[in-house]
Design an enzyme around this catalytic site. Structure first.
Site, short mmCIF file in Angstrom:
data_model
loop_
_atom_site.label_atom_id
_atom_site.label_comp_id
_atom_site.label_asym_id
_atom_site.label_seq_id
_atom_site.Cartn_x
_atom_site.Cartn_y
_atom_site.Cartn_z
N PHE A 347 -4.29 -4.16 -15.31
CA PHE A 347 -4.72 -3.26 -14.22
C PHE A 347 -4.74 -1.85 -14.79
O PHE A 347 -3.74 -1.40 -15.37
CB PHE A 347 -3.74 -3.27 -13.05
CG PHE A 347 -4.01 -2.17 -12.04
CD1 PHE A 347 -4.75 -2.42 -10.90
CD2 PHE A 347 -3.56 -0.87 -12.26
CE1 PHE A 347 -5.04 -1.40 -9.99
CE2 PHE A 347 -3.84 0.16 -11.35
CZ PHE A 347 -4.58 -0.12 -10.22
N GLU A 348 -5.85 -1.18 -14.64
CA GLU A 348 -5.92 0.25 -15.01
C GLU A 348 -6.99 0.90 -14.14
O GLU A 348 -8.06 0.31 -13.96
CB GLU A 348 -6.40 0.43 -16.46
CG GLU A 348 -5.41 0.09 -17.54
CD GLU A 348 -6.02 0.22 -18.94
OE1 GLU A 348 -7.24 -0.01 -19.10
OE2 GLU A 348 -5.28 0.55 -19.86
N VAL A 349 -6.70 2.07 -13.62
CA VAL A 349 -7.75 2.95 -13.13
C VAL A 349 -7.63 4.18 -14.02
O VAL A 349 -6.54 4.75 -14.14
CB VAL A 349 -7.56 3.35 -11.64
CG1 VAL A 349 -8.70 4.26 -11.18
CG2 VAL A 349 -7.49 2.10 -10.76
N HIS A 384 -2.82 1.62 -25.30
CA HIS A 384 -3.21 2.56 -24.22
C HIS A 384 -2.00 3.36 -23.74
O HIS A 384 -2.09 4.56 -23.48
CB HIS A 384 -3.79 1.81 -23.02
CG HIS A 384 -5.18 1.30 -23.24
ND1 HIS A 384 -5.93 0.73 -22.24
CD2 HIS A 384 -5.96 1.26 -24.34
CE1 HIS A 384 -7.12 0.37 -22.71
NE2 HIS A 384 -7.15 0.67 -23.98
#
Ligand SMILES: Nc1nc2c(ncn2[C@@H]2O[C@H](COP(=O)(O)OP(=O)(O)OP(=O)(O)O)[C@@H](O)[C@H]2O)c(=O)[nH]1
Ligand SMILES: [Mg+2]
Length: 460
Positions: A347-349, A384
């Site tokens: 999950f990443e925004v 990341h």
């Protein structure tokens, strides 16, 4: 004869009456609302032409090395579909798309879109407006999923949840990426589920292959050794390409260059709560660059020399290390050693311009040269996370408490009963991972001086 004429006249009268009745039924309004597909917030634009577009696009699977898009006329696109060069497929990715028609139940629209409320709590204006197309601006944003054709039904489940809980009111685009051409079924199923435009990109070989500086024999021995030691995905070549791709290349794809913001979605995830506001807009207006919902410790065997590589980068590029960063999230001794904390990147925004910045590209290239994606099994999550922790100010990383999420085997279920009720969540609070010993989220709260939500002690 006269009886025969009378019968013919009776038939004619009956036929006229019947046609009239048919006309009346098909044009009747119910309580003043015309019964059209748009009234239910579905079938924006011409559903027939939309389906035809999809059929046409999905039926051609010979798209090697190219990109495909399927646009929805109601979401600001051109209503066209077809093969493009990627950078040309920009329709629907503008900053202010929205349905030209107003579906039944749509909340008040604002002339100045930036004035539209963003309801973050139940007492905020617009909180209860969960029907119809959401007012307000749209960011230049897309969902993005890396997937294989065989993932189609697992990604379909994810899309359905994202649409039901959020995107059906926002109609953001969705980019699908694959190292092989997507087949007709994948395109047909996914484009039928996404309310925005869908784009399909094939990853160029140089982003999904061994770079020439990698010693193949050495890499092979590592895989064999990891297999013996039963390290998860330790013997997989494709998993390594995947991790390297997600670390350094997904944001460089031609289709992704059309956007500033991304939300990564993997197959078989779940969303448990309604999302009442636009997370992309939240990120933009609050100057956030990266976000997470779950954090944990990385499996040490997969990254034995990652931190050595990071230290080398810090030494060679001190100009990229930002003051006020999140080093205490990553290290307990001021940067000497890595504590293995990372944000779970399935999950990443996040902000694509940040990933395309010189700082991040230098970071990725420096790590890549050291070969750990192949000589070990570096994951994109620690890569990341370390980048976000060192290259961003700590305030630029956001924790979305209100986005309830599951990816096997961990769950983020918002802490606080009232929050879960307000958001109509269906997760079991007992499954919440945030405050368990193997989560790093408490460190993030401490580092940022944030108060942990009431009731967190009961979930430790
Ligand atoms: N096109 C393509 N996508 C892949 C490949 N391997 C993984 N993916 C995608 O990359 C993402 C991460 O892969 P996953 O298999 O979910 O890896 P993971 O999340 O670490 O492990 P799981 O517990 O299996 O979910 C997912 O979106 C996959 O669909 C591949 O070989 N080709
Ligand atoms: Mg996964």
């Amino acid at each position: 004869m006269a009886a025969g004429n009378a019968r013919i006249v009776r038939y004619i009268v009956f036929a006229v009456f019947f046609v009239g009745l048919l006309y009346l039924v098909s044009h009747t309004s119910y309580h003043g609302v015309q019964l059209k597909p748009e009234s239910f917030g579905v079938g924006k634009g011409s559903s027939t032409s939309k389906n035809t577009e999809k059929e046409n696009a999905a039926s051609d699977s010979s798209t090697s090395g190219s990109t495909w898009h399927i646009t929805k006329s109601g979401s600001g696109g051109t209503g066209s579909s077809g093969k493009g060069s990627g950078s040309g497929s920009t329709s629907g990715s503008g900053a202010t798309k929205g349905s030209p028609k107003t579906p039944f139940g749509t909340p008040k629209q604002y002339e100045d879109l930036a004035e539209a409320p963003m309801a973050l709590t139940p007492s905020d204006n617009g909180w209860g407006d969960l029907v119809g197309i959401a007012p307000g601006p749209r960011m230049n944003a897309t969902f993005v999923s890396l997937a294989r054709n065989a993932d189609v039904w697992d990604i379909a489940r994810s899309i359905r949840q994202v649409e039901d809980r959020f995107n059906r009111r926002y109609n953001y685009d969705w980019v699908f990426l694959n190292d092989k051409p997507f087949d007709a079924t994948f395109k047909k199923v996914t484009s039928s589920l996404v309310s925005g435009n869908t784009y399909y990109g094939e990853i160029p070989n140089e982003h999904w292959s061994f770079p020439d500086f990698i010693d193949q024999d050495k890499a092979k021995k590592v895989r064999e050794d990891m297999k013996e030691r039963k390290i998860i995905y330790g013997d997989s070549i494709s998993y390594r390409h995947m991790c390297r791709f997600e670390s350094g290349f997904f944001f460089q794809q031609e289709l992704m260059k059309n956007y500033e913001w991304y939300w990564r979605v993997e197959p078989s995830i779940e969303l448990f709560c309604d999302i009442h506001y636009d997370p992309f807009r939240f990120m933009a207006e609050n100057k956030k660059k990266y976000s997470f919902v779950l954090s944990l410790y990385e499996y040490v065997e997969t990254i034995p020399t990652l931190w050595d590589s990071v230290r080398k980068f810090m030494k060679n590029y001190p100009e990229h290390i930002v003051e006020g960063n999140s080093m205490p999230f990553l290290s307990d001794d001021g940067g000497e050693n890595y504590n293995h904390c990372h944000f779970w990147s399935n999950f990443e925004v996040g902000n694509l311009d940040w990933l395309r910045s010189k700082a991040y590209v230098d970071f990725f290239n420096s790590l890549d040269q050291d070969g750990g994606f192949f000589y070990e099994r570096w994951g994109d999550a620690p890569v990341h996370s370390i980048a976000a922790g060192l290259l961003l100010k700590k305030e630029e990383i956001h924790f979305f408490n209100d986005i309830a999420y599951y990816h096997v085997p961990f769950t983020h279920c918002p802490t606080g009963e009232q929050t879960r009720i307000d958001l109509r969540c269906h997760c079991n609070p007992k499954d919440n991972f945030d405050w368990k010993g193997y989560s790093c989220t408490a460190r993030y709260f401490d580092l940022n001086g944030l108060d942990k939500p009431a009731g967190y002690e009961d979930q430790q």
